[in-house]
Motif scaffolding. Structure first.
Motif, PDB file in Angstrom:
ATOM      1  N   SER A   1      47.289   1.218  42.959  1.00 13.34           N
ATOM      2  CA  SER A   1      48.489   1.988  42.606  1.00 13.34           C
ATOM      3  C   SER A   1      49.653   1.038  42.328  1.00 13.34           C
ATOM      4  O   SER A   1      49.636  -0.131  42.716  1.00 13.34           O
TER       5      SER A   1
ATOM      6  N   THR B   1      51.756   6.939  40.543  1.00 17.20           N
ATOM      7  CA  THR B   1      51.789   7.520  41.892  1.00 17.20           C
ATOM      8  C   THR B   1      52.489   8.871  41.850  1.00 17.20           C
ATOM      9  O   THR B   1      53.238   9.164  40.912  1.00 17.20           O
TER      10      THR B   1
ATOM     11  N   TYR C   1      55.323  11.026  46.443  1.00 23.20           N
ATOM     12  CA  TYR C   1      55.290  10.375  47.760  1.00 23.20           C
ATOM     13  C   TYR C   1      54.716   8.958  47.682  1.00 23.20           C
ATOM     14  O   TYR C   1      54.286   8.404  48.684  1.00 23.20           O
TER      15      TYR C   1
ATOM     16  N   ARG D   1      51.954   7.983  46.526  1.00 24.62           N
ATOM     17  CA  ARG D   1      50.501   7.909  46.719  1.00 24.62           C
ATOM     18  C   ARG D   1      49.817   7.881  45.361  1.00 24.62           C
ATOM     19  O   ARG D   1      50.322   8.442  44.382  1.00 24.62           O
TER      20      ARG D   1
ATOM     21  N   THR E   1      51.681   1.792  52.155  1.00 23.99           N
ATOM     22  CA  THR E   1      52.315   0.855  51.215  1.00 23.99           C
ATOM     23  C   THR E   1      53.511   0.195  51.913  1.00 23.99           C
ATOM     24  O   THR E   1      54.120   0.776  52.809  1.00 23.99           O
TER      25      THR E   1
ATOM     26  N   ALA F   1      53.173   4.808  52.161  1.00 25.02           N
ATOM     27  CA  ALA F   1      52.334   5.865  51.573  1.00 25.02           C
ATOM     28  C   ALA F   1      50.852   5.563  51.773  1.00 25.02           C
ATOM     29  O   ALA F   1      50.424   4.412  51.707  1.00 25.02           O
ATOM     30  N   ILE F   2      50.099   6.616  52.010  1.00 25.20           N
ATOM     31  CA  ILE F   2      48.650   6.463  52.185  1.00 25.20           C
ATOM     32  C   ILE F   2      47.971   7.177  51.019  1.00 25.20           C
ATOM     33  O   ILE F   2      48.133   8.387  50.825  1.00 25.20           O
ATOM     34  N   ASP F   3      47.244   6.419  50.228  1.00 25.85           N
ATOM     35  CA  ASP F   3      46.548   7.012  49.073  1.00 25.85           C
ATOM     36  C   ASP F   3      45.502   8.023  49.570  1.00 25.85           C
ATOM     37  O   ASP F   3      45.014   7.902  50.698  1.00 25.85           O
ATOM     38  N   PRO F   4      45.134   8.989  48.734  1.00 28.82           N
ATOM     39  CA  PRO F   4      44.125   9.987  49.158  1.00 28.82           C
ATOM     40  C   PRO F   4      42.740   9.331  49.244  1.00 28.82           C
ATOM     41  O   PRO F   4      41.991   9.312  48.273  1.00 28.82           O
TER      42      PRO F   4
ATOM     43  N   TYR G   1      45.565  10.813  59.325  1.00 29.71           N
ATOM     44  CA  TYR G   1      46.111  10.298  58.056  1.00 29.71           C
ATOM     45  C   TYR G   1      45.095   9.369  57.381  1.00 29.71           C
ATOM     46  O   TYR G   1      45.180   9.119  56.191  1.00 29.71           O
TER      47      TYR G   1
ATOM     48  N   GLN H   1      56.652   8.346  55.683  1.00 30.80           N
ATOM     49  CA  GLN H   1      55.248   8.690  55.905  1.00 30.80           C
ATOM     50  C   GLN H   1      54.689   7.918  57.086  1.00 30.80           C
ATOM     51  O   GLN H   1      54.000   8.458  57.926  1.00 30.80           O
TER      52      GLN H   1
END
Ligand SMILES: Cc1ncc(COP(=O)(O)O)c(C=O)c1O
Length: 490
Positions: free
Chosen positions: A189, A215, A218, A220, A249, A254-257, A291, A408
């Motif tokens: 990302s 992204t 948020y 992500r 991040t 941020a936490i990617d899916p 998460y 986040q």
């Protein structure tokens, strides 16, 4: 005058010298811990002028060398434990981590062969097994402690690259890079850590090999854009080595899916690496562990214990789901991991690491887990995440501040923009916020991050410190406002 025998050893003289040197240093640390300022506030020019390397050929001896280090280094160090030191993913450390450092340093074990670190090798291996179980990986010991996130990311990308070429019958280890290298890509990302770019350059594929995925609001990874970029790459005849997802991040947390990325990666037979350098701390969390849903699906994972695990620098780990991939970087050195020793089951970690000589940093995590227990560890990790939510709420209630991103993990991105600047252009607001950060550090009272997020220059609070409360942050925000007003009036 230098000391007669400068080596740490069993003689009475050496032991006395060791005890004196450690006592002198730790007393100085105690004084430093008690000083009220976050920083003595010297500028770059002042420090450059002050620090001189005029080595005495006769040597000064331990005591004088320590005094000089206290004077030139310790007194002008940043107090990372100070409640107003919140600029970076730079944690205050556990007391037990300090004790572990004493043991690590005095024993000076080296992790590259069993005969240089017998108990240490086995503790590290068992800790890797335990970390794998926390991630949800199959039982095994594929993984190793590293110098931190950058090196762990390098290992993930390197093995992804080598596995990719191995599937095409080519050994990078033996024969080096081959083919149309401009067609080789990695996707991550826009907010992934810059070590992805740096590592791809190191791996011979250049910054050009990194395709940045859009992204969502948020920060992500946007799954539609990822799917589109993968399809586009395939249509262009490009080959994708890996998708790097980030769990936490650097700025927004941020936490990617992860589960969705894993499913797409599996469909296209692409290696998935997760950079959980920051968010990996949630493995121990009671409130926020979910998460990290999907982390177990990654081919490799980066963890970093000198962030929200509160270990001293350096301390990181790399975990590899399928141990067979370690064959891709295997090297047999007769003096470290000989065939003879391996046939007898003598363990070695050199084959799993990019480093040869390596510190026993795993001891810090082991002792941390033993001393705190998972419950207290969870509490101090959760504290930062919950505090960031409270601070964000407070920031939105203040007329002079704008929240730039919902927190986040444990960071808050915001900027100072009072009513008197409502009509000011973005560049002036950006300059003011930059100046606020600089002025605070120069005053020695606070260290607040300045970063750019989605084109907006903003201030960043990274709230790792579990002793910091909302009240401390209210004091800090008042200081930010006061500093801003002084700058505006000047
Ligand atoms: C998401 C992320 N990955 C990797 C790194 C690099 O880690 P290290 O500084 O331990 O090499 C960082 C550093 O802040 C980070 O935020």
């Amino acid at each position: 005058m230098s000391d007669a025998n400068p080596i740490l050893a069993s003689s009475e003289q050496s032991i006395r010298a060791y005890q004196q040197a450690i006592a002198q240093s730790s007393q100085a640390v105690v004084q430093w811990l008690q000083q009220p300022e976050m920083y003595q506030g010297k500028t770059v020019a002042e420090l450059r002028e002050r620090i001189t390397l005029d080595f005495n050929p006769e040597g000064l001896g331990n005591q004088a060398a320590i005094e000089r280090a206290i004077d030139y280094f310790l007194k002008d160090s940043l107090s990372v434990h100070h409640p107003q030191c919140v600029a970076h993913l730079h944690c205050p450390s556990l007391v037990i981590s300090q004790a572990a450092e004493v043991l690590i340093n005095a024993t000076n074990q080296s992790m590259d062969s069993w005969d240089q670190s017998p108990s240490a090798t086995l503790i590290e291996i068992k800790l890797i097994e335990w970390l794998r179980s926390q991630v949800g990986y199959p039982a095994g010991d594929a993984g190793v402690f590293t110098s931190g996130g950058t090196q762990s990311n390098l290992m993930g990308l390197m093995l992804a690259r080598d596995a990719f070429f191995a599937r095409r019958g080519h050994s990078i280890q033996q024969d080096g890079l081959t083919g149309d290298l401009r067609k080789i890509k990695v996707l991550c990302s826009r907010h992934a850590h810059f070590s992805v770019q740096k590592n791809m350059a190191l791996l011979g594929l250049g910054y050009q090999s990194v395709t940045l995925v859009k992204t969502d609001r948020y920060a992500r990874m946007d799954m539609n854009d990822l799917a589109e970029k993968v399809a586009q790459a395939e249509a262009n005849g490009e080959q994708i080595l890996a998708i790097v997802a980030t769990a936490g991040t650097t700025d927004a947390g941020a936490i990617d899916p992860l589960r969705a990325v894993a499913s797409l990666a599996a469909k296209h037979q692409i290696w998935m690496h997760v950079d959980a350098a920051w968010g990996g701390a949630l493995l121990l969390s009671e409130k926020y562990r979910d998460y990290l849903d999907g982390l177990e699906l990654a081919d490799s994972v980066t963890l970093d214990f000198h962030k929200q695990f509160f270990q001293t620098i350096s301390c990181g780990a790399f975990l590899l789901k399928d141990a067979r991939h370690y064959e891709l970087m295997r090297y047999q050195a007769a003096y470290l991991n000989s065939e003879f020793d391996e046939a007898q089951g003598v363990p070695n970690l050199v084959a799993k690491s990019l480093q040869t000589t390596r510190r026993f940093d795993a001891l810090k995590l082991w002792m941390g887990l033993e001393a705190l227990g998972q419950k207290q560890y969870a509490e101090i990790i959760d504290h930062g995440v919950t505090l960031a939510q409270e601070v964000a709420r407070y920031v939105t209630e203040q007329a002079a501040f704008e929240l730039v991103m919902e927190p986040q993990l444990a960071s808050v991105l915001f900027r100072y923009r009072p009513a008197q600047m409502a009509a000011a252009d973005d560049a002036s607001v950006a300059l003011l916020n930059q100046q606020i950060g600089d002025a605070l550090l120069e005053s020695g009272r606070a260290n607040v991050g300045v970063t750019e997020f989605a084109g907006v220059t903003c201030l960043k609070l990274t709230l790792l410190n579990p002793t910091v409360s909302l009240e401390d942050i209210k004091i800090l925000l008042a200081l930010v406002e006061h500093t801003a007003q002084e700058l505006l009036n000047a």
